[in-house]
Design a protein around this motif. Structure first.
Motif, PDB file in Angstrom:
ATOM      1  N   UNK A  55       0.825  -1.208   0.000  1.00  0.00           N
ATOM      2  CA  UNK A  55       0.000   0.000   0.000  1.00  0.00           C
ATOM      3  C   UNK A  55       0.859   1.257   0.000  1.00  0.00           C
ATOM      4  N   UNK A  56       1.938   1.213   0.770  1.00  0.00           N
ATOM      5  CA  UNK A  56       2.841   2.371   0.791  1.00  0.00           C
ATOM      6  C   UNK A  56       3.395   2.636  -0.611  1.00  0.00           C
ATOM      7  N   UNK A  57       3.748   1.549  -1.289  1.00  0.00           N
ATOM      8  CA  UNK A  57       4.271   1.720  -2.644  1.00  0.00           C
ATOM      9  C   UNK A  57       3.190   2.286  -3.578  1.00  0.00           C
ATOM     10  N   UNK A  58       1.933   1.823  -3.380  1.00  0.00           N
ATOM     11  CA  UNK A  58       0.836   2.344  -4.208  1.00  0.00           C
ATOM     12  C   UNK A  58       0.623   3.834  -3.961  1.00  0.00           C
ATOM     13  N   UNK A  59       0.667   4.230  -2.698  1.00  0.00           N
ATOM     14  CA  UNK A  59       0.506   5.661  -2.384  1.00  0.00           C
ATOM     15  C   UNK A  59       1.635   6.468  -2.998  1.00  0.00           C
ATOM     16  N   UNK A  60       2.852   5.929  -2.883  1.00  0.00           N
ATOM     17  CA  UNK A  60       4.006   6.617  -3.488  1.00  0.00           C
ATOM     18  C   UNK A  60       3.810   6.788  -4.996  1.00  0.00           C
ATOM     19  N   UNK A  61       3.374   5.711  -5.646  1.00  0.00           N
ATOM     20  CA  UNK A  61       3.166   5.786  -7.111  1.00  0.00           C
ATOM     21  C   UNK A  61       2.089   6.804  -7.456  1.00  0.00           C
ATOM     22  N   UNK A  62       1.030   6.838  -6.649  1.00  0.00           N
ATOM     23  CA  UNK A  62      -0.050   7.780  -6.927  1.00  0.00           C
ATOM     24  C   UNK A  62       0.434   9.220  -6.757  1.00  0.00           C
ATOM     25  N   UNK A  63       1.126   9.469  -5.655  1.00  0.00           N
ATOM     26  CA  UNK A  63       1.630  10.832  -5.427  1.00  0.00           C
ATOM     27  C   UNK A  63       2.635  11.232  -6.501  1.00  0.00           C
ATOM     28  N   UNK A  64       3.487  10.279  -6.883  1.00  0.00           N
ATOM     29  CA  UNK A  64       4.487  10.579  -7.907  1.00  0.00           C
ATOM     30  C   UNK A  64       3.810  10.910  -9.234  1.00  0.00           C
ATOM     31  N   UNK A  65       2.797  10.138  -9.597  1.00  0.00           N
ATOM     32  CA  UNK A  65       2.078  10.429 -10.844  1.00  0.00           C
ATOM     33  C   UNK A  65       1.388  11.775 -10.794  1.00  0.00           C
ATOM     34  N   UNK A  66       0.753  12.064  -9.652  1.00  0.00           N
ATOM     35  CA  UNK A  66       0.059  13.356  -9.524  1.00  0.00           C
ATOM     36  C   UNK A  66       1.047  14.511  -9.644  1.00  0.00           C
ATOM     37  N   UNK A  67       2.192  14.378  -8.959  1.00  0.00           N
ATOM     38  CA  UNK A  67       3.166  15.475  -8.990  1.00  0.00           C
ATOM     39  C   UNK A  67       3.712  15.677 -10.409  1.00  0.00           C
ATOM     40  N   UNK A  83       8.144  13.019 -19.991  1.00  0.00           N
ATOM     41  CA  UNK A  83       6.909  13.031 -19.196  1.00  0.00           C
ATOM     42  C   UNK A  83       6.105  11.764 -19.442  1.00  0.00           C
ATOM     43  N   UNK A  84       5.985  11.396 -20.720  1.00  0.00           N
ATOM     44  CA  UNK A  84       5.241  10.173 -21.040  1.00  0.00           C
ATOM     45  C   UNK A  84       5.866   8.962 -20.362  1.00  0.00           C
ATOM     46  N   UNK A  85       7.197   8.897 -20.396  1.00  0.00           N
ATOM     47  CA  UNK A  85       7.881   7.764 -19.780  1.00  0.00           C
ATOM     48  C   UNK A  85       7.610   7.730 -18.281  1.00  0.00           C
ATOM     49  N   UNK A  86       7.781   8.878 -17.617  1.00  0.00           N
ATOM     50  CA  UNK A  86       7.599   8.911 -16.162  1.00  0.00           C
ATOM     51  C   UNK A  86       6.166   8.633 -15.763  1.00  0.00           C
ATOM     52  N   UNK A  87       5.247   9.313 -16.429  1.00  0.00           N
ATOM     53  CA  UNK A  87       3.842   9.145 -16.059  1.00  0.00           C
ATOM     54  C   UNK A  87       3.356   7.737 -16.409  1.00  0.00           C
ATOM     55  N   UNK A  88       3.771   7.256 -17.591  1.00  0.00           N
ATOM     56  CA  UNK A  88       3.389   5.891 -17.980  1.00  0.00           C
ATOM     57  C   UNK A  88       3.974   4.863 -17.030  1.00  0.00           C
ATOM     58  N   UNK A  89       5.180   5.112 -16.579  1.00  0.00           N
ATOM     59  CA  UNK A  89       5.796   4.208 -15.615  1.00  0.00           C
ATOM     60  C   UNK A  89       4.983   4.152 -14.322  1.00  0.00           C
ATOM     61  N   UNK A  90       4.547   5.317 -13.870  1.00  0.00           N
ATOM     62  CA  UNK A  90       3.747   5.364 -12.643  1.00  0.00           C
ATOM     63  C   UNK A  90       2.434   4.613 -12.807  1.00  0.00           C
ATOM     64  N   UNK A  91       1.769   4.895 -13.899  1.00  0.00           N
ATOM     65  CA  UNK A  91       0.457   4.256 -14.104  1.00  0.00           C
ATOM     66  C   UNK A  91       0.626   2.746 -14.256  1.00  0.00           C
ATOM     67  N   UNK A  92       1.580   2.345 -15.098  1.00  0.00           N
ATOM     68  CA  UNK A  92       1.785   0.920 -15.313  1.00  0.00           C
ATOM     69  C   UNK A  92       2.188   0.198 -14.044  1.00  0.00           C
ATOM     70  N   UNK A  93       3.110   0.812 -13.310  1.00  0.00           N
ATOM     71  CA  UNK A  93       3.558   0.176 -12.068  1.00  0.00           C
ATOM     72  C   UNK A  93       2.433   0.116 -11.049  1.00  0.00           C
ATOM     73  N   UNK A  94       1.576   1.141 -11.045  1.00  0.00           N
ATOM     74  CA  UNK A  94       0.431   1.132 -10.121  1.00  0.00           C
ATOM     75  C   UNK A  94      -0.492  -0.034 -10.446  1.00  0.00           C
ATOM     76  N   UNK A  95      -0.744  -0.237 -11.728  1.00  0.00           N
ATOM     77  CA  UNK A  95      -1.630  -1.338 -12.129  1.00  0.00           C
ATOM     78  C   UNK A  95      -1.024  -2.681 -11.731  1.00  0.00           C
TER      79      UNK A  95
END
Lengths: 140, 277
Positions: A55-67, A83-95
Motif C-alpha cells: 500500500x505504501x508503494x501504491x501511495x508513493x506511485x499515486x503521489x508521484x504520478x500526480x506530482x 513526461x510520457x515515460x515517467x507518467x506511464x511508468x507510474x500508471x503501469x507500475x500502479x496497475x
C-alpha cells in the motif's frame, strides 16, 4: 406590547436555529473524524505488514504520478517523451502493484485459488521488467 | 520446316531485288486565291525544285499526279501515300495521307482557310519541305522531293489551363512551431522537488512499517535479487549507451539466469510459507 415582543422572539428563535446548525455541523465533523480514525486503526491492526508495504508503494506511485502531472500542466511538458515515460511508468507500475496486492491478499484467497503469492510476485516482476524496458525506450 | 522457311526467304529476297520502281506522271500544283482566281499553276519537275510556293491565309493549294510504274504507263495504286511537311529549322514534321484512285490518280487540296491539324507550326521565314512518300507491297518504296512551301505563320497556341504550373513556383516557406524552451532553473528546481517529494513519503512509510526481509541474503534468494538488480542496471545502461540489439542479446542471456534464480528463490519462499522447511 406585542410589537416589541415579536422581534426579540424571532431573534431568539434564529439564534436557536443557528446554534442547532452549528452543533449538527460539529457532530458531523466529529463523526467523520471518528470514522476515519476507526478506519485507520482497523487498517493498522488488521492489515499485514506486507500489504502495508504494498500500500505504501501504491501511495508513493499515486503521489508521484500526480506530482508529474501537475508539473506537466503548470510548468512545461518539455521534453514530452520524458513526461510520457515517467507518467506511464507510474500508471503501469500502479496497475501491476494493485494486481499483486489483490492476488497476495489472504482475504482474496478464494478468488485466486490457483495463484500462489510466489507466482503472483513472479508475474509482478516480469511485468515490471517489461514495463521498464518500454519506459527506458521512451526516455530518449 | 527449316528448308521451307529458307526457300520462302530466298524467294522474298529475289522478289525484293526485282521489285518494279514507282514514278509520278504529270505532277502539277495550282495555287488559287480565296475567290477561286488562279494565282500560279506549274508542272512539278522531279529533278529540279520549282521556286518556293507561298500561300496567303485564304489561298488554296491543289496538287495532282498519277502514280505509275517506272518502265510503263500503267497506273498503280500504292498501299500508302503520304505528303510530308518538314521544317528543317525546328525539326518538326507533319504527315498527311493522300487518297489515290485505283488508276493511280491522286488529288490533294490544302485550303489555308481550314488547314489540317497535321501541318507543323510554321513561321514566315522558314519554308516547309514538301515530299511525297509512296509505299507498296509489290513495288520498291519511293520518295520525291516536290517543293518548298511558305505558309502563313501559325498563331501562337492558346495557353493551356495548367500552363502556369510549369513556371517557377513561389518558394514554399515552412512554418514550424517555435522551439520549446527549458523553464527557468529555479522553476525546474522547484518542479524537481515536487516530483521527488513522494520519495520522502515512501521513505517515511518504510520507516513506519519497518519491513523485515530475513531471508534476503540467503544463498537461495539473493541470486534472484542480484539478477533483478542486474536487469534494471542493464536497462539503465541501455538508456545511457547500449543499442537495441545489444540490450536484447544481453537481456536474453540475463533472463535465463533470472528465470532459474527466480524459480529457486520463489520455490524456497513458498516452502517457507507453507512450513515445509
Amino acid at each position: 406590547m406585542p410589537a416589541s415582543k415579536t422581534p426579540s422572539t424571532s431573534q431568539k428563535s434564529s439564534a436557536a436555529v443557528a446554534s442547532t446548525t452549528t452543533k449538527q455541523t460539529q457532530q458531523q465533523v466529529t463523526g467523520t473524524t471518528n470514522a476515519i480514525q476507526t478506519l485507520f486503526k482497523a487498517y493498522n491492526e488488521t492489515t499485514s505488514s506486507r500489504l502495508k508495504l504494498v500500500d505504501a508503494f501504491l501511495v508513493f506511485l499515486m503521489l508521484s504520478g500526480i506530482s508529474q502531472f501537475l508539473y506537466c500542466i503548470l510548468v512545461t511538458n518539455f521534453p514530452f517523451n520524458a513526461f510520457l515515460a515517467g507518467f506511464g511508468s507510474n500508471v503501469g507500475q500502479f496497475v501491476l502493484t494493485a494486481s499483486l496486492r489483490a492476488q497476495v491478499n489472504p482475504e482474496n484467497r478464494t478468488v485466486f485459488k490457483d495463484v500462489s503469492p510466489e507466482r503472483a510476485f513472479a508475474d509482478f516482476v516480469l511485468g515490471s521488467i517489461v514495463l521498464h524496458f518500454f519506459v527506458y525506450n521512451f526516455l530518449g | 520446316m527449316g528448308l521451307l522457311s529458307f526457300c520462302l526467304l530466298s524467294l522474298l529476297a529475289i522478289a525484293g531485288v526485282d521489285a518494279a520502281q514507282l514514278s509520278l506522271q504529270s505532277p502539277r500544283f495550282t495555287i488559287s486565291s480565296g475567290d477561286a482566281s488562279q494565282l500560279r499553276s506549274e508542272p512539278i519537275s522531279l529533278k529540279q525544285r520549282p521556286e518556293p510556293l507561298k500561300l496567303a491565309p485564304t489561298d488554296v493549294l491543289k496538287l495532282s499526279f498519277q502514280v505509275v510504274e517506272k518502265d510503263g504507263e500503267k497506273g498503280v495504286q500504292p498501299h500508302q501515300t503520304f505528303l510530308r511537311f518538314f521544317d528543317a529549322v525546328s525539326g518538326e514534321e507533319g504527315i498527311q495521307p493522300v487518297r489515290v484512285s485505283s488508276s493511280g490518280k491522286a488529288k490533294f487540296e490544302l485550303n489555308m482557310a481550314k488547314p489540317p491539324g497535321s501541318i507543323p507550326p510554321t513561321t514566315a521565314e522558314n519554308p516547309l519541305n514538301v515530299s511525297l512518300l509512296l509505299g507498296s507491297f509489290e513495288h520498291s518504296p519511293a520518295r520525291y522531293e516536290l517543293f518548298d512551301l511558305f505558309l502563313p505563320a501559325s498563331q501562337s497556341a492558346p495557353p493551356h489551363e495548367l500552363e502556369h504550373t510549369f513556371h517557377p513556383q513561389p518558394l514554399i516557406h515552412h512554418t514550424f512551431r517555435p522551439e520549446q524552451k527549458v523553464p527557468p532553473r529555479i522553476i525546474s528546481a522547484a518542479g524537481a522537488i515536487l516530483v521527488l517529494a513522494p520519495w520522502v513519503v515512501l521513505v517515511g512509510f518504510l520507516a513506519h512499517i519497518k519491513p523485515s526481509v530475513p531471508q534476503l541474503l540467503s544463498i537461495n534468494i539473493f541470486p534472484f535479487i542480484a539478477t533483478l538488480g542486474a536487469s534494471e542496471a542493464l536497462l539503465f545502461w541501455y538508456w545511457v549507451d547500449l543499442k537495441l540489439g545489444d540490450v536484447l542479446l544481453y537481456g536474453g542471456v540475463l533472463a535465463l539466469f533470472t528465470a532459474a534464480a527466480g524459480k529457486k528463490a520463489l520455490a524456497t519462499k513458498g516452502d517457507l510459507r507453507v512450513g515445509r522447511k
